[in-house]
Design an enzyme around this catalytic site. Sequence first.
Site, PDB file in Angstrom:
ATOM      1  N   VAL A  68       0.861  -1.187   0.000  1.00 37.19           N
ATOM      2  CA  VAL A  68       0.000   0.000   0.000  1.00 37.19           C
ATOM      3  C   VAL A  68       0.897   1.236   0.000  1.00 37.19           C
ATOM      4  O   VAL A  68       1.851   1.323   0.772  1.00 37.19           O
ATOM      5  CB  VAL A  68      -0.913   0.019   1.249  1.00 37.19           C
ATOM      6  CG1 VAL A  68      -1.692   1.338   1.318  1.00 37.19           C
ATOM      7  CG2 VAL A  68      -1.878  -1.155   1.231  1.00 37.19           C
ATOM      8  N   GLY A 113       4.343   4.146   3.079  1.00 35.31           N
ATOM      9  CA  GLY A 113       3.911   2.901   2.454  1.00 35.31           C
ATOM     10  C   GLY A 113       4.047   1.762   3.442  1.00 35.31           C
ATOM     11  O   GLY A 113       4.618   1.930   4.523  1.00 35.31           O
ATOM     12  N   LYS A 114       3.501   0.646   3.111  1.00 32.74           N
ATOM     13  CA  LYS A 114       3.681  -0.543   3.955  1.00 32.74           C
ATOM     14  C   LYS A 114       3.331  -1.759   3.132  1.00 32.74           C
ATOM     15  O   LYS A 114       2.544  -1.665   2.180  1.00 32.74           O
ATOM     16  CB  LYS A 114       2.756  -0.475   5.178  1.00 32.74           C
ATOM     17  CG  LYS A 114       3.237  -1.310   6.352  1.00 32.74           C
ATOM     18  CD  LYS A 114       4.343  -0.600   7.127  1.00 32.74           C
ATOM     19  CE  LYS A 114       4.851  -1.405   8.283  1.00 32.74           C
ATOM     20  NZ  LYS A 114       5.768  -0.615   9.142  1.00 32.74           N
ATOM     21  N   GLY A 115       3.897  -2.910   3.506  1.00 32.43           N
ATOM     22  CA  GLY A 115       3.577  -4.142   2.802  1.00 32.43           C
ATOM     23  C   GLY A 115       3.396  -5.268   3.786  1.00 32.43           C
ATOM     24  O   GLY A 115       3.816  -5.168   4.941  1.00 32.43           O
TER      25      GLY A 115
END
Length: 424
Positions: A68, A113-115
């Site tokens: 994201v 962001g992040k995953g």
Amino acid sequence: MTTLDISAVQAPQNVWAMAQEQLDDVARLIGLNESIHGFLREPKRILEVSVPVRMDNGVFRMFKGYRVQHNISRGPSKGGIRFHPDVTLEEVKALAMWMTWKCALVNIPFGGGKGGVICDPKSMSEMELENLTRRFTTEISIIIGPEKDIPAPDVYTTPQIMAWIMDTFSMQHGYSIPGVVTGKPIAIGGSLGRDKATARGCLYVVDEALKSLGLPIEGATVAIQGFGNAGLHAAELMSARGYRIVAVSDSRGGVVNSRGLDVNGVMAHKAETGSVVGFTGGDQISNRELLETECTVLVPAALEKVITEENAPRIKAKVIAEAANGPTMPQADRILFDRGIMVLPDILANAGGVTVSYFEWVQDLQENFWEEDEINERLQRKMVRAFREAQEQANRHGIDMRQGAYAVAVSRVAEATKLRGLYP
Ligand code: NAD
């Protein structure tokens, strides 16, 4: 971050709603333009991927993963990748939004962001983890890159996993691209000081907090919950700085000594036995008791949601420094504020990690690596400035440091968004 207890990382199902509400509160406070508020309430981009992995027994298994990107107004998105069975899209969205605010607060040119991948890395072999990492990297490679989105470690992802991400992305392009990911081993473009950066940043803001409250650093007492990357290094660095570490704990329990623990002794005991429990230089306590220990500074460095409406009235610390993400419940925040306890929020107190990740990225792009002293000095300047800016907002509006920090961060992102305007 390989030892975090599973319970430590479970987020409430409504964590995304909570993140949006936090933004709504600060939007009211700073009079945020309605259109920009609406823009910042949603992630810019969500990628959901299916990741087929060849397991050791020869069968393929499908995993679900996400990346994201919440906001890129101030620069490429930045944020870790989490490997955990409880990963949800809602959680990844919230974590991505929080990264936007954290990067803006310490004023580094990144968005958030992040995953995450839904998997249980503890039950996977090294080969299976490598296969998963390489295929996940391939699936998200269409949106990551040094100038677009730069992942990093998060819960259960290690420097070795960052090395596989770097290698996979580099192989696809035909040359080495170290700037695609941070938190790498030093040998392939990692930064000196990154391992202790979260704890060191926390130390710098605690120093500032005590100075602003007129409290002496020498001999100030500290209780630390969690003895992993953040907690152990916090104990080590704070003890070296002159603080007296009176209590530490891990998932099995804690140990207390009001005269001060021998931190090197506790570290040796933990290395030998796997826990701080059983260390003979103090008395045994529970994690619940640790939070209520008599001390100047309390450092939650393990779990989410440990400071609640129930125990907040009994906390004796004058300063709480959130090395962990999300340790304080919103209802507890209000009680602590009314009791005059200063809470240094996670987006400030643990921002040292992403700050040195930024330094790593800069060094990779320049192909010019700095000495550790230089890195620590730059980190200190960033952390001290962020503390003062958050405190200035808090004092001006008569609010707590969490809201002060949010006011600084959201205003910065809003300004960049407004200046860039809407395309097309
Ligand atoms: P880690 O896995 O290295 O250490 C976690 C520690 O918490 C371990 O000592 C573990 O025993 C302890 N723990 C687990 N369950 C517990 C329980 N029930 N009670 C008390 N202690 C318990 O993880 P870490 O990297 O130190 O991360 C800890 C927190 O700091 C997390 O919230 C993480 O998101 C946050 N954080 C870490 C970094 C970083 O650079 N490491 C950066 C930003 C935020």
